[in-house]
Design an enzyme around this catalytic site. Structure first.
Site, PDB file in Angstrom:
ATOM      1  N   ARG A 157      -3.422  40.492 -27.086  1.00 48.84           N
ATOM      2  CA  ARG A 157      -3.828  39.105 -26.871  1.00 48.84           C
ATOM      3  C   ARG A 157      -2.851  38.166 -27.558  1.00 48.84           C
ATOM      4  O   ARG A 157      -1.934  38.618 -28.242  1.00 48.84           O
ATOM      5  CB  ARG A 157      -5.233  38.908 -27.420  1.00 48.84           C
ATOM      6  CG  ARG A 157      -5.426  39.551 -28.823  1.00 48.84           C
ATOM      7  CD  ARG A 157      -6.301  38.788 -29.747  1.00 48.84           C
ATOM      8  NE  ARG A 157      -5.833  37.455 -29.986  1.00 48.84           N
ATOM      9  CZ  ARG A 157      -4.869  37.137 -30.859  1.00 48.84           C
ATOM     10  NH1 ARG A 157      -4.231  38.055 -31.546  1.00 48.84           N
ATOM     11  NH2 ARG A 157      -4.536  35.877 -31.036  1.00 48.84           N
ATOM     12  N   GLY A 158      -3.009  36.905 -27.279  1.00 48.70           N
ATOM     13  CA  GLY A 158      -2.067  35.936 -27.837  1.00 48.70           C
ATOM     14  C   GLY A 158      -1.019  35.616 -26.791  1.00 48.70           C
ATOM     15  O   GLY A 158      -0.416  36.543 -26.220  1.00 48.70           O
ATOM     16  N   ALA A 159      -0.808  34.352 -26.513  1.00 50.37           N
ATOM     17  CA  ALA A 159       0.047  33.965 -25.383  1.00 50.37           C
ATOM     18  C   ALA A 159       1.406  34.678 -25.344  1.00 50.37           C
ATOM     19  O   ALA A 159       1.727  35.340 -24.359  1.00 50.37           O
ATOM     20  CB  ALA A 159       0.225  32.442 -25.402  1.00 50.37           C
ATOM     21  N   GLN A 197     -11.186  36.193 -33.837  1.00 49.08           N
ATOM     22  CA  GLN A 197      -9.777  36.502 -34.083  1.00 49.08           C
ATOM     23  C   GLN A 197      -9.352  36.055 -35.486  1.00 49.08           C
ATOM     24  O   GLN A 197      -8.507  36.685 -36.121  1.00 49.08           O
ATOM     25  CB  GLN A 197      -8.880  35.825 -33.044  1.00 49.08           C
ATOM     26  CG  GLN A 197      -8.956  36.391 -31.634  1.00 49.08           C
ATOM     27  CD  GLN A 197      -9.976  35.676 -30.768  1.00 49.08           C
ATOM     28  OE1 GLN A 197     -11.010  35.225 -31.267  1.00 49.08           O
ATOM     29  NE2 GLN A 197      -9.710  35.575 -29.476  1.00 49.08           N
ATOM     30  N   ASP A 216      -1.530  28.149 -25.914  1.00 52.99           N
ATOM     31  CA  ASP A 216      -1.476  29.062 -24.769  1.00 52.99           C
ATOM     32  C   ASP A 216      -0.779  28.418 -23.577  1.00 52.99           C
ATOM     33  O   ASP A 216      -0.312  29.123 -22.684  1.00 52.99           O
ATOM     34  CB  ASP A 216      -2.887  29.512 -24.393  1.00 52.99           C
ATOM     35  CG  ASP A 216      -3.446  30.416 -25.472  1.00 52.99           C
ATOM     36  OD1 ASP A 216      -3.938  29.893 -26.494  1.00 52.99           O
ATOM     37  OD2 ASP A 216      -3.352  31.646 -25.313  1.00 52.99           O
TER      38      ASP A 216
HETATM   39  C1  LIG Z   1       0.585  32.635 -30.728  1.00 53.52           C
HETATM   40  S1  LIG Z   1      -0.492  31.711 -29.846  1.00 53.52           S
HETATM   41  C2  LIG Z   1      -1.859  32.777 -29.635  1.00 53.52           C
HETATM   42  C3  LIG Z   1      -3.020  32.059 -29.035  1.00 53.52           C
HETATM   43  O1  LIG Z   1      -3.722  32.962 -28.185  1.00 53.52           O
HETATM   44  C4  LIG Z   1      -5.054  33.045 -28.655  1.00 53.52           C
HETATM   45  O2  LIG Z   1      -5.976  33.252 -27.656  1.00 53.52           O
HETATM   46  P1  LIG Z   1      -6.526  34.756 -27.349  1.00 53.52           P
HETATM   47  O3  LIG Z   1      -6.832  35.392 -28.659  1.00 53.52           O
HETATM   48  O4  LIG Z   1      -7.736  34.498 -26.475  1.00 53.52           O
HETATM   49  O5  LIG Z   1      -5.400  35.433 -26.597  1.00 53.52           O
HETATM   50  C5  LIG Z   1      -5.271  31.709 -29.306  1.00 53.52           C
HETATM   51  O6  LIG Z   1      -5.402  30.690 -28.341  1.00 53.52           O
HETATM   52  C6  LIG Z   1      -3.988  31.584 -30.075  1.00 53.52           C
HETATM   53  O7  LIG Z   1      -3.691  30.348 -30.561  1.00 53.52           O
END
Ligand SMILES: CSC[C@H]1O[C@H](OP(=O)(O)O)[C@H](O)[C@@H]1O
Length: 355
Positions: A49-51, A199, A240
């Protein structure tokens, strides 16, 4: 080269190995992805996960998918490439990095039409490796540009996980904290737990403790009081997708932190590489917001029910922060201040065209 303490994804022989982030912080579990559907599921279920990391995983999944495909000749290979891209693109809708990375991979196939499949796969592997190594470089550059924003003794707030686990290993918002720590600055980080998937509680605390950075875990509803008490000097978050006017999508709860920071006159920074820019979108209104499974809200991390059956649930995974609330956006090219529209275009040109 700065230390990268975590490697959330890597090739292991002919398959991809990931850290299953849903198991952290209790267990550090590495999982093999041997086909494209396991990569898709890993992204969908936030094992990966994470953009930026989603983009890296998509590029690697693309290579895996075409390599395992039985299609060996043209034009079948181009059709297969586009099918693989559409499939991986369906995993999650908000992080533009997914579509940006897949667009790069398809363009490699188009550029090498007619090439022998073996050689084509070498070009694709090279592109996926480049996407990974570029992210490492961009994260270090962002941490360097943002260093001037962190003073010795600062207390910093962040939400979700924008760390090594969300990128190629060093992080965006958390990369700023790592750099400050490496420069000997004494900082304190407050991590919002980030309901519903936690997270912040699970991943950001794990990363910061691992790196011996003073971290305090708070419930999301405690951020306002910390700001009222004057306990926060700055807020750093990831993104994101960033639209052309600077509006950006980030984990749900980011918008409320931005409004609170604005009210309390606390600097609010968005840290994201250019792979997160989508300058084809005029504003945040056009950014698709992922709606996720209600069970994430009605249970405590799927472990036990915390709401009666039948209750309606609103579970957007992201929200939009208007550019007006942002003090600066930090990309690998530097600190970008208002007017974001003009300054994003000046620094990043016509990057991130429609995917
Ligand atoms: C490095 S930015 C990561 C960004 O992604 C996360 O979302 P997710 O855990 O749902 O993939 C979150 O928006 C973070 O800021």
């Amino acid at each position: 080269m700065k230390n990268i303490f975590v490697n959330p994804i890597f090739w292991e022989g002919d398959h991809i190995c990931i850290i299953d982030q849903t198991k952290l912080p209790v267990e550090l579990v590495y999982e093999g992805c041997r086909d494209i559907s396991s990569v898709w599921r890993a992204v969908k279920k936030l094992k990966v996960r994470g953009a930026p990391l989603i983009g890296i995983a998509a590029a690697m999944g693309f290579v895996l998918g075409l390599r395992r495909s039985k299609v060996k000749t043209w034009p079948g290979l181009l059709q297969e490439a586009r099918k693989i891209s559409r499939y991986l693109a369906s995993a999650r809708p908000t992080a533009v990095n997914l579509f940006w990375a897949l667009g790069r991979m398809v363009r490699v196939v188009e550029a090498h039409e007619g090439e022998d499949k073996k050689r084509l796969l070498l070009f694709l592997k090279k592109e996926a490796d480049a996407i990974l190594s570029e992210d490492i470089r961009m994260c270090f550059q962002m941490s360097r540009h943002a260093a001037c924003l962190v003073k010795n003794g600062d207390s910093l707030l962040t939400v979700c996980n924008a760390g090594g686990l969300a990128t190629s290993g060093y992080g965006t918002a958390l990369g700023v904290f790592y750099r400050a720590h490496e420069e000997g600055k004494s900082i304190k980080v407050y991590a919002c737990e980030t309901r519903p998937l936690l997270q912040g509680a699970r991943l950001t605390t794990w990363e910061l403790l691992h790196n011996k950075i003073d971290v305090t875990l708070i419930c999301d509803n405690m951020a306002a009081d910390l700001m009222r008490l004057g306990r926060i000097d700055a807020v750093f978050v990831g993104a994101d997708r960033i639209a052309a006017n600077g509006d950006f999508a980030n984990k749900i709860g980011t918008y409320s932190l931005a409004v609170l920071a604005y009210y309390h006159k606390i600097p609010f920074y968005c840290v994201a590489p250019s792979s997160t820019l989508d300058l084809s979108l005029g504003s945040g209104k056009e950014i698709p917001i992922e709606q996720r499974d209600p069970l994430e809200v009605t249970s405590f991390y799927f472990k036990k029910p915390i709401a009666p059956t039948g209750v309606h649930v609103f579970n957007p995974a992201f929200d939009i922060t208007p550019a007006s609330f942002i003090s600066a956006i930090i990309t690998e090219k530097g600190l970008i201040r208002k007017p974001f529209g003009r300054n994003l275009r000046r620094l990043h040109g016509r990057l991130s065209q429609k995917h």
